[in-house]
Design a protein around this motif. Structure first.
Motif, PDB file in Angstrom:
ATOM      1  N   THR A 186       0.820  -1.215   0.000  1.00  0.00           N
ATOM      2  CA  THR A 186       0.000   0.000   0.000  1.00  0.00           C
ATOM      3  C   THR A 186       0.856   1.268   0.000  1.00  0.00           C
ATOM      4  O   THR A 186       0.326   2.362  -0.203  1.00  0.00           O
ATOM      5  CB  THR A 186      -0.923   0.038   1.236  1.00  0.00           C
ATOM      6  OG1 THR A 186      -0.138   0.159   2.431  1.00  0.00           O
ATOM      7  CG2 THR A 186      -1.776  -1.217   1.303  1.00  0.00           C
ATOM      8  N   LEU A 187       2.165   1.136   0.226  1.00  0.00           N
ATOM      9  CA  LEU A 187       3.037   2.290   0.329  1.00  0.00           C
ATOM     10  C   LEU A 187       3.562   2.714  -1.038  1.00  0.00           C
ATOM     11  O   LEU A 187       3.582   1.915  -1.990  1.00  0.00           O
ATOM     12  CB  LEU A 187       4.227   1.973   1.239  1.00  0.00           C
ATOM     13  CG  LEU A 187       3.919   1.670   2.706  1.00  0.00           C
ATOM     14  CD1 LEU A 187       5.192   1.260   3.433  1.00  0.00           C
ATOM     15  CD2 LEU A 187       3.268   2.864   3.388  1.00  0.00           C
ATOM     16  N   GLU A 188       4.028   3.955  -1.113  1.00  0.00           N
ATOM     17  CA  GLU A 188       4.721   4.392  -2.315  1.00  0.00           C
ATOM     18  C   GLU A 188       5.934   3.506  -2.568  1.00  0.00           C
ATOM     19  O   GLU A 188       6.534   2.971  -1.646  1.00  0.00           O
ATOM     20  CB  GLU A 188       5.189   5.843  -2.151  1.00  0.00           C
ATOM     21  CG  GLU A 188       4.072   6.862  -2.067  1.00  0.00           C
ATOM     22  CD  GLU A 188       4.611   8.258  -1.835  1.00  0.00           C
ATOM     23  OE1 GLU A 188       5.789   8.376  -1.422  1.00  0.00           O
ATOM     24  OE2 GLU A 188       3.863   9.231  -2.060  1.00  0.00           O
ATOM     25  N   GLN A 189       6.302   3.399  -3.840  1.00  0.00           N
ATOM     26  CA  GLN A 189       7.368   2.471  -4.224  1.00  0.00           C
ATOM     27  C   GLN A 189       8.672   2.744  -3.486  1.00  0.00           C
ATOM     28  O   GLN A 189       9.345   1.821  -3.015  1.00  0.00           O
ATOM     29  CB  GLN A 189       7.569   2.552  -5.739  1.00  0.00           C
ATOM     30  CG  GLN A 189       8.429   1.438  -6.319  1.00  0.00           C
ATOM     31  CD  GLN A 189       9.922   1.783  -6.295  1.00  0.00           C
ATOM     32  OE1 GLN A 189      10.282   2.949  -6.191  1.00  0.00           O
ATOM     33  NE2 GLN A 189      10.773   0.765  -6.374  1.00  0.00           N
ATOM     34  N   ARG A 192       8.479   1.594   0.120  1.00  0.00           N
ATOM     35  CA  ARG A 192       8.494   0.128   0.142  1.00  0.00           C
ATOM     36  C   ARG A 192       9.918  -0.386  -0.022  1.00  0.00           C
ATOM     37  O   ARG A 192      10.383  -1.259   0.711  1.00  0.00           O
ATOM     38  CB  ARG A 192       7.588  -0.352  -0.988  1.00  0.00           C
ATOM     39  CG  ARG A 192       7.096  -1.766  -0.885  1.00  0.00           C
ATOM     40  CD  ARG A 192       5.896  -1.994  -1.781  1.00  0.00           C
ATOM     41  NE  ARG A 192       6.145  -1.658  -3.179  1.00  0.00           N
ATOM     42  CZ  ARG A 192       5.438  -0.760  -3.863  1.00  0.00           C
ATOM     43  NH1 ARG A 192       4.466  -0.068  -3.294  1.00  0.00           N
ATOM     44  NH2 ARG A 192       5.708  -0.526  -5.129  1.00  0.00           N
ATOM     45  N   LYS A 193      10.628   0.188  -0.979  1.00  0.00           N
ATOM     46  CA  LYS A 193      12.002  -0.231  -1.261  1.00  0.00           C
ATOM     47  C   LYS A 193      12.915   0.031  -0.076  1.00  0.00           C
ATOM     48  O   LYS A 193      13.747  -0.823   0.291  1.00  0.00           O
ATOM     49  CB  LYS A 193      12.509   0.515  -2.493  1.00  0.00           C
ATOM     50  CG  LYS A 193      13.939   0.176  -2.897  1.00  0.00           C
ATOM     51  CD  LYS A 193      14.348   0.966  -4.138  1.00  0.00           C
ATOM     52  CE  LYS A 193      15.795   0.673  -4.516  1.00  0.00           C
ATOM     53  NZ  LYS A 193      16.206   1.462  -5.717  1.00  0.00           N
ATOM     54  N   ASN A 194      12.758   1.192   0.566  1.00  0.00           N
ATOM     55  CA  ASN A 194      13.618   1.536   1.702  1.00  0.00           C
ATOM     56  C   ASN A 194      13.395   0.601   2.891  1.00  0.00           C
ATOM     57  O   ASN A 194      14.351   0.205   3.570  1.00  0.00           O
ATOM     58  CB  ASN A 194      13.371   2.983   2.128  1.00  0.00           C
ATOM     59  CG  ASN A 194      13.942   3.983   1.142  1.00  0.00           C
ATOM     60  OD1 ASN A 194      14.775   3.638   0.302  1.00  0.00           O
ATOM     61  ND2 ASN A 194      13.490   5.224   1.223  1.00  0.00           N
ATOM     62  N   GLU A 198      16.180  -1.787   4.633  1.00  0.00           N
ATOM     63  CA  GLU A 198      16.526  -1.721   6.061  1.00  0.00           C
ATOM     64  C   GLU A 198      16.438  -3.094   6.705  1.00  0.00           C
ATOM     65  O   GLU A 198      17.318  -3.490   7.489  1.00  0.00           O
ATOM     66  CB  GLU A 198      15.599  -0.733   6.774  1.00  0.00           C
ATOM     67  CG  GLU A 198      15.888   0.718   6.422  1.00  0.00           C
ATOM     68  CD  GLU A 198      14.889   1.682   7.008  1.00  0.00           C
ATOM     69  OE1 GLU A 198      15.182   2.899   7.011  1.00  0.00           O
ATOM     70  OE2 GLU A 198      13.815   1.237   7.473  1.00  0.00           O
ATOM     71  N   ARG A 199      15.413  -3.842   6.385  1.00  0.00           N
ATOM     72  CA  ARG A 199      15.265  -5.185   6.966  1.00  0.00           C
ATOM     73  C   ARG A 199      16.371  -6.121   6.457  1.00  0.00           C
ATOM     74  O   ARG A 199      16.884  -6.955   7.206  1.00  0.00           O
ATOM     75  CB  ARG A 199      13.884  -5.752   6.643  1.00  0.00           C
ATOM     76  CG  ARG A 199      12.727  -4.864   7.099  1.00  0.00           C
ATOM     77  CD  ARG A 199      11.424  -5.615   7.164  1.00  0.00           C
ATOM     78  NE  ARG A 199      11.344  -6.383   8.410  1.00  0.00           N
ATOM     79  CZ  ARG A 199      10.324  -7.152   8.744  1.00  0.00           C
ATOM     80  NH1 ARG A 199       9.286  -7.278   7.919  1.00  0.00           N
ATOM     81  NH2 ARG A 199      10.318  -7.809   9.875  1.00  0.00           N
ATOM     82  N   ARG A 200      16.734  -5.946   5.194  1.00  0.00           N
ATOM     83  CA  ARG A 200      17.791  -6.784   4.620  1.00  0.00           C
ATOM     84  C   ARG A 200      19.132  -6.506   5.305  1.00  0.00           C
ATOM     85  O   ARG A 200      19.916  -7.435   5.570  1.00  0.00           O
ATOM     86  CB  ARG A 200      17.896  -6.537   3.119  1.00  0.00           C
ATOM     87  CG  ARG A 200      18.881  -7.467   2.409  1.00  0.00           C
ATOM     88  CD  ARG A 200      18.755  -7.367   0.894  1.00  0.00           C
ATOM     89  NE  ARG A 200      19.002  -6.009   0.422  1.00  0.00           N
ATOM     90  CZ  ARG A 200      18.055  -5.195  -0.060  1.00  0.00           C
ATOM     91  NH1 ARG A 200      16.792  -5.601  -0.130  1.00  0.00           N
ATOM     92  NH2 ARG A 200      18.358  -3.976  -0.474  1.00  0.00           N
ATOM     93  N   MET A 327       6.629   8.472   9.394  1.00  0.00           N
ATOM     94  CA  MET A 327       5.734   8.537   8.240  1.00  0.00           C
ATOM     95  C   MET A 327       6.256   7.691   7.091  1.00  0.00           C
ATOM     96  O   MET A 327       5.469   7.074   6.366  1.00  0.00           O
ATOM     97  CB  MET A 327       5.558   9.987   7.792  1.00  0.00           C
ATOM     98  CG  MET A 327       4.688  10.811   8.722  1.00  0.00           C
ATOM     99  SD  MET A 327       4.210  12.398   7.999  1.00  0.00           S
ATOM    100  CE  MET A 327       3.100  11.873   6.691  1.00  0.00           C
ATOM    101  N   ALA A 328       7.577   7.638   6.926  1.00  0.00           N
ATOM    102  CA  ALA A 328       8.162   6.824   5.859  1.00  0.00           C
ATOM    103  C   ALA A 328       7.930   5.339   6.111  1.00  0.00           C
ATOM    104  O   ALA A 328       8.181   4.517   5.220  1.00  0.00           O
ATOM    105  CB  ALA A 328       9.654   7.107   5.746  1.00  0.00           C
TER     106      ALA A 328
END
Length: 379
Positions: A186-189, A192-194, A198-200, A327-328
């Motif tokens: 649902t997030l902007e691309q 989503r990528k960031n 971060e999790r990676r 917010m991000a």
């Protein structure tokens, strides 16, 4: 009605059954209002007269039944409040006036909105406001501050002569997601990528995470969390508000409201976060690390709790004070409230003018934030 009024210095004077029955009767109560949480703060010395938090709760009884209550403290400082009045205290000092002691209604160290004027009905709530006004007028205090009440209670205090102040927090709302990936979609691309990046980074650093429900937490888990919490405060040259006795007390008294997220690497536990929740809302609260790993804070304090919310069907995640960076990560701005009364007429007039200017700034800030909605168009 003729209520019997008590000013109590310990919740034990009211008793857990009476207190929790009143809390349960409120709209949208949260675990921080519970006898278990507040009593742990007091008995551990975290929020006690020795630390500048003198409990002076107002309690109204209808016969033997607790009809209304207000969590209230006499404060000798402004630490641990999250609605900042340091400039007001400084102005008093520069004019040779004493700002402390003051009266404060809040959950110590907890910027979470919730009922403050707790009552069984409207008549008891109105009587509680009357007692508060009489108490502050008869006490040698500079001011009274009611932090993070719901808006309707803030408006009731405004009618009683308080000035209102608003602020901003960031909350995540569950859109009925089945998985974390559903939420990300649902997030902007770019957002989503960031988040995926971060999790990676955390995974590639060899960090493993485990979630420990309060009922499964061991004393070793609480000792670890306390070490992490205190180490992080020390790293920021600050003094921690809470202690191991407090964490042990809430672990024993309210285990069904607690989730620990513990991070380990190469067999060593290196960081932990603690969140509090009920069936509908999760509240991000405490974090600490013994070793720094890039992005680990976001993983342990945001993404793991978000996954937990999705799995458990929890509808909201309140991220705590401040933090546009939230917010991000899918959090949205929410307005908060506080109510303030000052005894000194000239200072009351000056602060009223200040709050009017500040309100315009907050309104503009909310508009700006809403224009930066992190979700895809149409969401």
């Amino acid at each position: 009605m003729n209520y019997r009024t008590h000013i109590v210095s310990s919740l034990s004077e009211i008793g857990q059954e009476q207190w929790d029955t009143l809390v349960a009767a409120q709209d949208n109560p949260n675990p921080f209002l519970s006898y278990a949480f507040l009593h742990a703060l007091h008995e551990s010395g975290s929020a006690a007269p020795e630390s500048g938090w003198q409990p002076q709760y107002i309690a109204l009884f209808d016969g033997e039944r607790l009809a209304a209550a207000l969590p209230l403290y006499v404060k000798g400082h402004s630490y641990g409040e999250y609605v900042f009045d340091w400039a007001w205290a400084d102005a008093y000092h520069r004019h040779g006036l004493e700002y402390y002691p003051k009266l404060l209604s809040a959950i110590p160290f907890t910027p979470v909105a919730g009922p403050r004027l707790m009552a069984l009905d409207d008549a008891a709530r109105a009587a509680l406001v009357d007692v508060l006004v009489a108490t502050q007028g008869a006490t040698e205090v500079s001011s009274t501050h009611i932090l993070f009440p719901p808006e309707e209670q803030a408006r009731q205090l405004e009618d009683a002569g308080f000035m209102l102040r608003s602020g901003v927090q960031f909350h995540w709302l569950n859109g009925g997601y089945a998985t974390f990936e559903d939420f990300l979609a649902t997030l902007e691309q770019k957002k989503r990528k960031n988040i995926r990046a971060e999790r990676r980074k955390v995974r590639e650093a060899g960090v493993l995470l485990r979630r420990v429900r309060g009922r499964d937490a061991t004393d070793a888990d609480w000792v670890l969390f306390n070490r992490c919490y205190r180490h992080t405060y020390k790293a920021h040259y600050s003094t921690p508000y809470l202690n191991l006795d407090f964490f042990r007390r809430i672990g024993a008294a309210m285990p069904d409201n607690i989730l620990l997220v513990i991070a380990s690497r190469e067999g060593r536990d290196i960081a932990a976060s603690l969140v509090i929740h009920n069936e509908t809302t999760l509240f991000g609260r405490y974090w600490g690390e013994l070793e720094h790993v890039p992005c680990l804070h976001f993983e342990a304090a945001y993404y793991q709790p978000l996954e937990f919310c999705i799995e458990q069907g929890i509808q909201a995640f309140e991220g705590g004070a401040q933090g546009e960076h939230k917010m991000a990560r899918g959090f949205l701005p929410i307005r908060t409230w506080s109510a303030h009364w000052l005894a000194h007429p000239s200072f009351a007039d000056a602060i009223e003018r200040f709050l009017e200017r500040e309100k315009g700034g907050i309104d503009d800030y909310m508009d700006e934030l809403n224009e930066r909605n992190p979700f895809r168009a149409g969401r």
